[in-house]
Write an enzyme that holds these catalytic residues in place. Structure first.
Site, PDB file in Angstrom:
ATOM      1  N   SER A 224      99.991   3.134  65.712  1.00 47.79           N
ATOM      2  CA  SER A 224      99.093   4.228  65.353  1.00 47.79           C
ATOM      3  C   SER A 224      99.207   5.341  66.378  1.00 47.79           C
ATOM      4  CB  SER A 224      97.646   3.739  65.305  1.00 47.79           C
ATOM      5  OG  SER A 224      97.169   3.472  66.617  1.00 47.79           O
ATOM      6  N   ASP A 225      98.828   6.543  65.961  1.00 47.85           N
ATOM      7  CA  ASP A 225      98.561   7.563  66.959  1.00 47.85           C
ATOM      8  C   ASP A 225      97.306   7.145  67.712  1.00 47.85           C
ATOM      9  OD1 ASP A 225      98.618   9.848  68.497  1.00 47.85           O
ATOM     10  OD2 ASP A 225      98.851  11.212  66.804  1.00 47.85           O
ATOM     11  N   TRP A 226      97.077   7.760  68.861  1.00 49.08           N
ATOM     12  CA  TRP A 226      95.990   7.319  69.736  1.00 49.08           C
ATOM     13  C   TRP A 226      94.630   7.553  69.072  1.00 49.08           C
ATOM     14  CZ3 TRP A 226     100.186   5.663  71.025  1.00 49.08           C
ATOM     15  CH2 TRP A 226     100.506   5.119  72.261  1.00 49.08           C
TER      16      TRP A 226
END
Length: 838
Positions: A224-226
């Site tokens: 995932s992105d952060w």
């Protein structure tokens, strides 16, 4: 680290260990299972340099030109070299995974992270990204293609639903990922923050599993992105292997419970863990230990590459009367807000503490053999310039003391627990740690001494994620501790800049103190999923001046000088992750300054630094104009190399520059409206739109001049017999002779375009399908070859069949480059065929 027997390890892992492996443990590290020799891996941003593990007071790093700058080079060999150096920088920082490159599509000039992606065209972006990743992964470091997919704006980026046709998603937004993977199957892919057609990408099975894994045959790790994970079961079942960062929000005990209740089956968990373990095996040969120390490289050969990349990215847009290159022996007047500012990178994830920076003024001054004069022209800061570098400590060092306490200043007997010496008065404390600090609540006094060079009223400004009070000689000048207002800095978490002023005398020394309280002391409502720990601070100052006075002085000096260059544009304040620009204009006063200087001296050279297009209402006046982007460590030297002719410019625009914002195809459909953004321009992004509606941009995609001239001739085209099924193995080979017809050695970029036959669907007038770069001495001729697969040269996405369609008919081939000359040929597709795959 050791190579793991993946299947045996999966059998030996407990459910709890499997769950732990699927989420990070902190901002940059994955979980370890020591009993099975599974170490923790380190990741690091990213887009234009490897920052390491610390935003605050980190180890300096090489800063590369931004992605649009690299895109302007159209140079696959250079991108490969950049990728290799990125890998070596990653190893120095003890990082196994680089979180880049970004290959989203600039559907609007306003996108806050537009500078992070290579181009508006998927072929240019995808091919460059593929060679960049190839160079990076040959060092043993894992590359991460991001943000998969349609993460093309910052406004409500965590929540916005990108409504896009499948045809546009395939032909425009997925295409750069697809083409990059044909060149280099990256070890990792990062999902986008946003939804696509109703479902967040991190839990979108169609995108992650059906397209990425099954159709394209990719078998790497999806992260995932952060803070871009939004569910437990939906994400794990869709194919999201790793939630970042840690500690987990959605996995842990919730995921273990989901498996025990068959909301997520254990064989699905095994698939997620398998991809994580395969990543371990991919990076194992690096030999980077857990929690490796971070080091700096900064080798002479690296500096040379950064300088070459900066210079080769500069686009010569106009050069009437051959004003350029400049004469080194002549005096030169340097004007503008970017002249003595190193606009070396954009903001957000792309920001880092560079080893060093070179301003355009420094670059020009280092090469000029005549007198170099400077005039400010205008100030273009969004927030007051950082005060830290102008301060001195009580023992005479540049910068200020950073003193940390657990108690507020009102506590008379508080104990000092840490003291640092800093130069930058902008700090993001998300990764600051000290053993005596147990919570996110603590207090910092920053103290330095300022000696102004001029009398006047000085404005002071404070921006915080937290609270701040700024004192000058014990007088409260700025109070940003109550009645706070939400701003856009620091990923949208900070306050607006609160200001105050004080009259100061030249030569007198003043004590400046910022009393800072961390994020929990703020009275702002900080709702949202992204919380950056203790917060951050920024304080600046500047003498109050009249812009009119500055502009008049610059114009007067320009009228008296034969060689004048203006440096204007944007900086990381204006282009940054966290928010989109509201308009395409330069900062207030810049256009007036440029216009009046051009009136005073029509031979003035204008250099614009920005990551994405800006309006240029004075462009018709400018005889010489360059687009110089955010050029990394060596931006000033790179620009000067082009200005003085050490480097012959060859770069071409990777983006269309519209005359005005209203001309761009996404104008009516940019930003979130009630939670969604409609990609109403469909496939007509960038040049595809301008050519379809016959609307001339200010400067078109692919435009760029040289100090020499080229001719192209002897176009030949070869195809292979068609097969029953359309697949790889039907190349179209285009050969053309390129001659340097001028008197200066230089490089030419040859562009291959294909125009489709009339069909029953709307298609662009033409589309870029290939390119190459060739270096030629004066009078030299070389044959160049561009090869493209027929299926990629001819196909559009058929939504009814859910396949690519290569329709029968006559396809026109157009070969272009510097200048207006176009060579044409054609080839036939004898039978309509359909295909799927990479």
């Amino acid at each position: 680290m050791v190579q793991l027997d993946v299947e045996k390890t999966i059998e030996e892992l407990t459910l709890g260990e499997k769950v732990a492996l699927t989420a990070g443990i902190d901002f940059w590290h994955t979980a370890a299972v020591p009993r099975l020799n599974i170490p923790s891996l380190r990741m690091s941003d990213g887009p234009n340099g490897v920052r390491g593990t610390r935003f605050f007071n980190g180890v300096p790093a090489a800063c590369f030109p931004c992605a649009t700058a690299l895109g302007a080079t159209w140079d696959t060999k250079l991108l490969y070299e950049v990728g290799r150096l990125m890998g070596e920088e990653s190893i120095a920082k003890g990082a196994h995974v680089v979180l880049g490159p970004t290959i989203n599509t600039q559907r609007s000039p306003l996108g806050g992270r537009g500078f992070e992606s290579f181009a508006e065209d998927g072929v240019l972006s995808g091919i460059l990204a593929g060679h960049y990743c190839k160079g990076l992964q040959e060092t043993g470091v894992a590359a991460t293609l991001k943000h998969f997919v349609c993460n093309d704006q910052e406004h409500e980026r965590l929540a916005v639903d990108s409504i896009v046709t499948m045809r546009a998603m395939r032909e425009i937004y997925l295409l750069p990922f697809q083409l990059a993977m044909r060149i280099c199957k990256t070890a990792c892919v990062m999902t986008a923050y946003n939804k696509v057609n109703g479902t967040h990408v991190s839990e979108n099975k169609q995108i992650i599993t059906d397209i990425l894994r099954k159709e394209w045959g990719w078998d790497g790790l999806v992260m995932s992105d952060w803070f871009g994970t939004y569910s437990t079961c939906d994400a794990i079942n869709a194919g999201l292997d790793l939630e970042m960062p840690g500690p987990t929000r959605w996995r842990g005990t919730a995921l273990a419970h989901a498996v025990s209740s068959n909301k997520a089956f254990e064989f699905v968990m095994d698939e997620r863990v398998r991809n994580i373990l395969n990543l371990h095996n991919f990076v194992e040969p690096l030999g980077i230990p857990e929690n490796a120390p971070e080091k700096a490289l900064n080798r002479p050969e690296d500096q040379a590459l950064l300088r070459r990349a900066a210079a080769e990215s500069v686009v010569l847009i106009k050069n009437q009367d051959n004003i350029l290159p400049l004469k080194k022996e002549k005096p030169i007047l340097v004007i503008g807000p970017n002249a003595k500012t190193a606009a070396y990178c954009g903001g957000g994830s792309a920001s880092l503490d560079a080893y060093y920076t070179v301003t355009p003024f420094e670059g020009v001054a280092a090469q000029s053999q005549g007198e170099v004069t400077f005039s400010q022209g205008v100030y273009s800061y969004k927030e007051l310039p950082l005060l830290g570098p102008l301060l001195k400590t009580d023992d005479g060092k540049k910068g200020f003391k950073f003193r940390v306490y657990n108690e507020p200043p009102s506590e008379p007997n508080r104990q000092l627990i840490d003291e640092l010496h800093l130069e930058s008065s902008s700090g993001f404390l998300m990764d600051y740690k000290h053993p005596k600090i147990k919570t996110f609540t603590f207090y910092v006094d920053m103290e330095g001494y300022f000696t102004p060079e001029e009398d006047g009223i000085y404005d002071f400004g404070v921006t915080v994620v937290g609270t701040g009070k700024l004192f000058v000689d014990d007088e409260l000048v700025v109070d940003n501790s109550k009645n706070q207002r939400q701003g856009t800095a620091m990923f949208g978490n900070a306050t607006v800049e609160e200001k105050g002023s004080k009259e100061l005398k030249a030569g007198q020394t003043y004590k400046v103190v910022l009393q800072f309280g961390t994020a929990p002391t703020s009275d702002l409502d900080m709702r949202g999923v992204v919380i950056f720990g203790p917060g951050g601070f920024r304080f600046g100052a500047a003498r109050r001046v009249s812009q009119e006075e500055l502009i008049s002085k610059a114009a007067e000096l320009a009228s008296q000088t034969s060689q004048v260059v203006i440096f204007a544009g944007l900086t990381s304040e204006w282009e940054t992750e966290g928010y989109d620009r509201d308009h395409m204009d330069l900062p207030p006063g810049s256009d007036e300054m440029i216009s009046r200087v051009l009136d005073a001296n029509p031979d003035t050279v204008v250099v614009i630094q920005s990551g994405t297009p800006v309006t240029m209402p004075w462009a018709h006046k400018a005889k010489a104009l360059l687009q110089a982007w955010f050029g990394g460590n060596e931006c000033g030297n790179g620009i000067a190399d082009v200005l003085y002719g050490n480097v012959n410019p060859a770069a071409k625009l990777p983006l269309s520059f519209p005359v005005r914002l209203q001309d761009n195809p996404s104008y009516l459909n940019f930003r979130s409206e009630r939670g969604r953004v409609l990609y109403g321009e469909d496939i007509y992004v960038g040049y595809r739109y301008y050519e379809k509606v016959d609307l001339a941009p200010l400067f078109p995609f692919g435009h760029g001049l040289s100090y020499t001239t080229f001719s192209r001739s002897d176009l030949s085209l070869a195809t292979t017999p068609e097969k029953p099924q359309l697949e790889d193995g039907e190349p179209i080979t285009v050969t053309v002779s390129v001659t340097n017809t001028g008197s200066v050695a230089g490089a030419e970029i040859v562009q291959l375009w294909v125009a489709p036959p009339p069909t029953g669907v709307n298609r662009p007038v033409r589309e870029l399908k290939g390119f190459t770069k060739v270096f030629l001495q004066p009078g030299e001729t070389k044959k160049v070859e561009i090869v493209v697969e027929k299926k990629l040269a001819t196909s559009w996405w058929d939504e009814q069949r859910e396949k690519w369609a290569s329709e029968k008919g006559t396809y026109e081939v157009l070969v272009t480059g510097t200048g207006d000359e176009v060579l044409k040929s054609s080839f036939e597709v004898e039978k309509t065929r359909y295909w799927l795959g990479l």
